[in-house]
Design an enzyme around this catalytic site. Structure first.
Site, PDB file in Angstrom:
ATOM      1  CG  ASP A  36      -2.229   0.714   0.975  1.00 48.87           C
ATOM      2  OD1 ASP A  36      -2.337   1.430  -0.039  1.00 48.87           O
ATOM      3  OD2 ASP A  36      -3.147   0.601   1.812  1.00 48.87           O
ATOM      4  CG  HIS A 132      -3.845   2.762   5.715  1.00 44.47           C
ATOM      5  ND1 HIS A 132      -5.143   2.497   6.101  1.00 44.47           N
ATOM      6  CD2 HIS A 132      -3.759   2.406   4.407  1.00 44.47           C
ATOM      7  CE1 HIS A 132      -5.812   2.033   5.070  1.00 44.47           C
ATOM      8  NE2 HIS A 132      -5.001   1.953   4.024  1.00 44.47           N
ATOM      9  CG  HIS A 144      -8.647   4.539   4.483  1.00 42.21           C
ATOM     10  ND1 HIS A 144      -7.379   5.094   4.377  1.00 42.21           N
ATOM     11  CD2 HIS A 144      -8.745   3.663   3.445  1.00 42.21           C
ATOM     12  CE1 HIS A 144      -6.760   4.584   3.327  1.00 42.21           C
ATOM     13  NE2 HIS A 144      -7.567   3.701   2.739  1.00 42.21           N
TER      14      HIS A 144
END
Length: 302
Positions: A36, A132, A144
């Site tokens: 990511d 994250h 998120h």
């Protein structure tokens, strides 16, 4: 890339028979990397994350360099094949011409296994790079789960989860353990709380949703290299993250409209105005539904 003719500490120990766990890894010794971007060193806002951002081009380079650091350390430790999932945004961020041979890349969407497409039981381990924190976490840069625009909460069997837990559960279905995660300090704390003794590479410290104290790319790559070597050096100590089946997947949307429309499907239960539940026989089946639920648009004409 580093000169692979020079033995890394991991490979040197392996050659002396001092790392029996690594020597006993699955054959062939393959590694899966899901990459990511929000957890890459220096990333704090949309300006680094989207093609329209003024720093996006530079940070594609930094993201690719972080993946290449892990690849380099893995090949030096005896890995013979690596699959990399470009798991951010449009899935077309990594500069694939910069990767060495024996590396293949999963690109673009949709994918049945989402951020873990291409994984199977032939892999010895998986690394979640640049991840994250989840949408329910009060801390972390760009926190998120799956969609910052659409989703307010995601749960597996009543447990709030983020993308890291979802990816780990998909890998766990195939008996593959997550051996290392990287990102900000809050991401590492979150996933170690769920996955246990997984190796954690902290490349920045969250200040807020759009702010952090960060390592430079050069120092971040040093951290990633060392963490990869430690993880591979104790690969037999990791256990796959498995969730109980059948899998209850609850998704809470920020708007009621998606919940309303998805509830028309007989396989979907509507829990409240914004929340739906899908019950699947296993994680791959759940993953297909979730990919549909967060990806489908009414105007998806050719």
């Amino acid at each position: 890339m580093k000169d692979r003719a020079r033995l890394s500490p991991v490979l040197a120990l392996l050659s002396l028979g001092l790392l029996p766990g690594l020597a006993a890894a699955q054959t062939p010794f393959k590694l899966y990397i899901s990459a990511d971007m929000e957890g890459v060193a220096g990333v704090v806002s949309d300006q680094q994350l989207h093609p329209t951002g003024f720093e996006y081009g530079r940070f594609r380079e930094f993201m690719t360099a972080e993946v290449n650091t892990v690849i380099d350390a893995a090949f030096a430790a005896g890995v013979i094949e690596i699959v990399v999932s470009d798991s951010h945004g449009n899935g077309q961020n990594l500069l694939i011409e910069k990767f060495p041979k024996k590396v293949s890349v999963i690109r673009s969407w949709p994918r049945p296994l989402m951020m873990m497409e291409g994984i199977d039981d032939s892999f010895a381990g998986a690394i979640l790079l640049g991840y994250h924190t989840s949408t329910h976490n009060e801390h972390g840069v760009r926190a998120h789960t799956l969609s910052s625009a659409r989703l307010a909460d995601v749960r597996i069997n009543d447990k709030q989860v983020g993308e890291g837990e979802i990816s780990a559960a998909i890998a766990g279905h195939f008996g593959v353990p997550v051996i290392m995660v990287s990102g900000d300090d809050q991401l590492v704390k979150e996933l170690q709380g769920t996955l246990g003794n997984v190796e954690g590479a902290v490349v920045k410290w969250a200040v807020g949703f759009h702010s952090a104290r960060t390592l430079t790319p050069a120092e971040a790559n040093d951290v990633l290299r060392a963490s990869t070597e430690r993880a591979l050096g104790r690969i037999k100590s990791f256990k796959p993250y498995k969730v109980a089946t059948p899998v209850r997947f609850d998704i809470r949307f920020k708007s009621y409209r998606q919940a309303d429309m998805l509830s028309y499907l007989p396989i979907v239960e509507r829990l409240d105005s914004h929340t739906i539940r899908y019950t699947a026989k296993d994680m791959p089946t759940a993953s297909k539904f979730v990919e549909f639920a967060v990806t489908y648009e009414a105007d998806m004409d050719p």
